[in-house]
Scaffold this active site. Structure first.
Site, mmCIF file in Angstrom:
data_model
loop_
_atom_site.group_PDB
_atom_site.id
_atom_site.type_symbol
_atom_site.label_atom_id
_atom_site.label_comp_id
_atom_site.label_asym_id
_atom_site.label_seq_id
_atom_site.Cartn_x
_atom_site.Cartn_y
_atom_site.Cartn_z
ATOM 1 N N ASP A 11 -7.427 -4.320 -0.058
ATOM 2 C CA ASP A 11 -8.282 -3.456 -0.880
ATOM 3 C C ASP A 11 -9.558 -3.270 -0.068
ATOM 4 O OD1 ASP A 11 -8.150 -1.993 -3.429
ATOM 5 O OD2 ASP A 11 -10.132 -2.906 -3.685
ATOM 6 N N GLU A 30 -2.070 -1.557 -11.119
ATOM 7 C CA GLU A 30 -3.394 -1.103 -11.558
ATOM 8 C C GLU A 30 -4.496 -1.965 -10.942
ATOM 9 O OE1 GLU A 30 -3.549 -0.515 -15.969
ATOM 10 O OE2 GLU A 30 -5.429 0.428 -15.295
ATOM 11 N N THR A 89 0.838 -1.205 0.000
ATOM 12 C CA THR A 89 0.000 0.000 0.000
ATOM 13 C C THR A 89 0.871 1.252 0.000
ATOM 14 O OG1 THR A 89 -1.839 1.133 1.080
ATOM 15 C CG2 THR A 89 -0.168 0.191 2.525
ATOM 16 N N GLY A 109 -9.392 8.719 5.622
ATOM 17 C CA GLY A 109 -10.460 8.435 4.639
ATOM 18 C C GLY A 109 -11.812 8.964 5.078
ATOM 19 N N TYR A 110 -12.791 8.076 5.137
ATOM 20 C CA TYR A 110 -14.174 8.437 5.474
ATOM 21 C C TYR A 110 -14.444 8.318 6.977
ATOM 22 C CZ TYR A 110 -14.986 7.704 0.432
ATOM 23 O OH TYR A 110 -14.934 7.764 -0.949
HETATM 24 O O1 LIG Z 1 -12.374 6.110 6.530
HETATM 25 C C1 LIG Z 1 -11.826 5.121 6.170
HETATM 26 N N1 LIG Z 1 -11.338 4.265 7.109
HETATM 27 C C2 LIG Z 1 -10.749 3.097 6.780
HETATM 28 O O2 LIG Z 1 -10.295 2.356 7.640
HETATM 29 C C3 LIG Z 1 -10.641 2.802 5.389
HETATM 30 N N2 LIG Z 1 -10.151 1.760 4.691
HETATM 31 C C4 LIG Z 1 -10.317 2.064 3.376
HETATM 32 N N3 LIG Z 1 -10.930 3.244 3.259
HETATM 33 C C5 LIG Z 1 -11.340 3.963 2.049
HETATM 34 O O3 LIG Z 1 -11.203 3.117 0.944
HETATM 35 C C6 LIG Z 1 -10.083 3.543 0.165
HETATM 36 C C7 LIG Z 1 -9.236 2.362 -0.051
HETATM 37 O O4 LIG Z 1 -8.971 2.263 -1.395
HETATM 38 P P1 LIG Z 1 -7.807 1.236 -1.776
HETATM 39 O O5 LIG Z 1 -8.030 -0.037 -0.997
HETATM 40 O O6 LIG Z 1 -7.655 1.149 -3.247
HETATM 41 O O7 LIG Z 1 -6.557 1.912 -1.125
HETATM 42 P P2 LIG Z 1 -5.730 3.161 -1.608
HETATM 43 O O8 LIG Z 1 -5.889 3.340 -3.080
HETATM 44 O O9 LIG Z 1 -6.066 4.299 -0.703
HETATM 45 O O10 LIG Z 1 -4.246 2.659 -1.300
HETATM 46 P P3 LIG Z 1 -3.626 1.279 -1.843
HETATM 47 O O11 LIG Z 1 -3.667 0.323 -0.677
HETATM 48 O O12 LIG Z 1 -4.426 0.791 -3.003
HETATM 49 O O13 LIG Z 1 -2.192 1.688 -2.204
HETATM 50 C C8 LIG Z 1 -9.290 4.509 1.020
HETATM 51 O O14 LIG Z 1 -8.578 5.405 0.213
HETATM 52 C C9 LIG Z 1 -10.385 5.153 1.810
HETATM 53 O O15 LIG Z 1 -11.015 6.112 1.018
HETATM 54 C C10 LIG Z 1 -11.144 3.737 4.468
HETATM 55 N N4 LIG Z 1 -11.728 4.895 4.839
HETATM 56 MG MG LIG Z 2 -5.928 1.632 -4.222
#
Ligand SMILES: O=c1[nH]c(=O)c2ncn([C@@H]3O[C@H](COP(=O)(O)OP(=O)(O)OP(=O)(O)O)[C@@H](O)[C@H]3O)c2[nH]1
Ligand SMILES: [Mg+2]
Length: 195
Positions: free
Chosen positions: A70, A41, A8, A154-155
């Site tokens: 994810d 991707e 990540t 995040g949210y």
């Molecule tokens: O408020 C939140 N508390 C959490 O605990 C949480 N976990 C996930 N999320 C949301 O979901 C997206 C993940 O998307 P995602 O899994 O593609 O990750 P990402 O793109 O941010 O990073 P990566 O792991 O892919 O590099 C994140 O950006 C957040 O918007 C969260 N929001």
């Molecule tokens: Mg991501």
């Protein structure tokens, strides 16, 4: 200490995995430690498919045990959106505040009993000479009318945890790491790793 890479670039996630895995004897790295590594991707249709894509690509690239996460927010009133597009719901810049405001605008004047939501976290663990394993954790709640709390990422400021009636952002990292979708997924993964 066993080295493990979290696939990540999300610092909020990386911190939570550090908190959860370090006491278990892992030396935790994440993609922020390898800035020139290319992005994977996310072409999957589900959280699990994206987690597998990220874990297997990074495990292959670095030859190390890798966990990918994810995850996202699923809101019933929005037919499951933002879902796998949670990170970039308001645009490719992945701006948390813009994402929150888009959700609050789309839920404007929606009564509390129609604001049910859940966080979902899919984890995939991959590594040299091992089968990829996947697990999923969820956390039930509903969407607040406004942002409350400053912890997490995040949210979190608009996600009210069911039965606790506080937002995820009002919890300390220790409290969140006991009840979150990520913690619930990690508990499942730990029991598989220790079996
Ligand atoms: O408020 C939140 N508390 C959490 O605990 C949480 N976990 C996930 N999320 C949301 O979901 C997206 C993940 O998307 P995602 O899994 O593609 O990750 P990402 O793109 O941010 O990073 P990566 O792991 O892919 O590099 C994140 O950006 C957040 O918007 C969260 N929001
Ligand atoms: Mg991501």
């Amino acid at each position: 200490m066993t080295d493990i890479i979290i696939a990540t670039k999300n610092s909020g996630k990386a911190k939570e995995f550090q908190h959860i895995l370090k006491p278990l004897g892992y030396n935790v790295h994440c993609l922020l430690d390898f800035p020139d590594g290319e992005d994977v991707e996310e072409t999957g249709q589900t959280f699990i498919e994206n987690a597998i894509l990220k874990a297997e690509a990074i495990a292959k690239q670095y030859g190390k045990l890798t966990i990918a996460d994810d995850s996202g927010l699923v809101i019933d009133y929005l037919n499951g959106a933002p879902g796998i597009f949670s990170a970039r719901y308001a645009g490719l810049e992945k701006n948390d505040l813009a994402n929150i405001n888009k959700v609050l605008n789309e839920l404007a004047n929606v009564p509390k009993d129609e604001r049910a939501a859940r966080f979902i976290c899919a984890l995939a663990i991959a590594g040299p000479a091992r089968e990829t394993i996947t697990v999923e954790g969820t956390c039930e709640g509903y969407i607040a009318d406004e942002m409350i709390g400053t912890s997490g990422f995040g949210y979190d400021p608009i996600f009210v945890v069911k039965d606790l009636d506080v937002t995820m952002a009002q919890l300390s990292p220790e409290q969140k790491n006991k009840i979150s979708h990520r913690a619930n997924a990690m508990k499942k993964l730990e029991s598989i790793l220790n079996s």
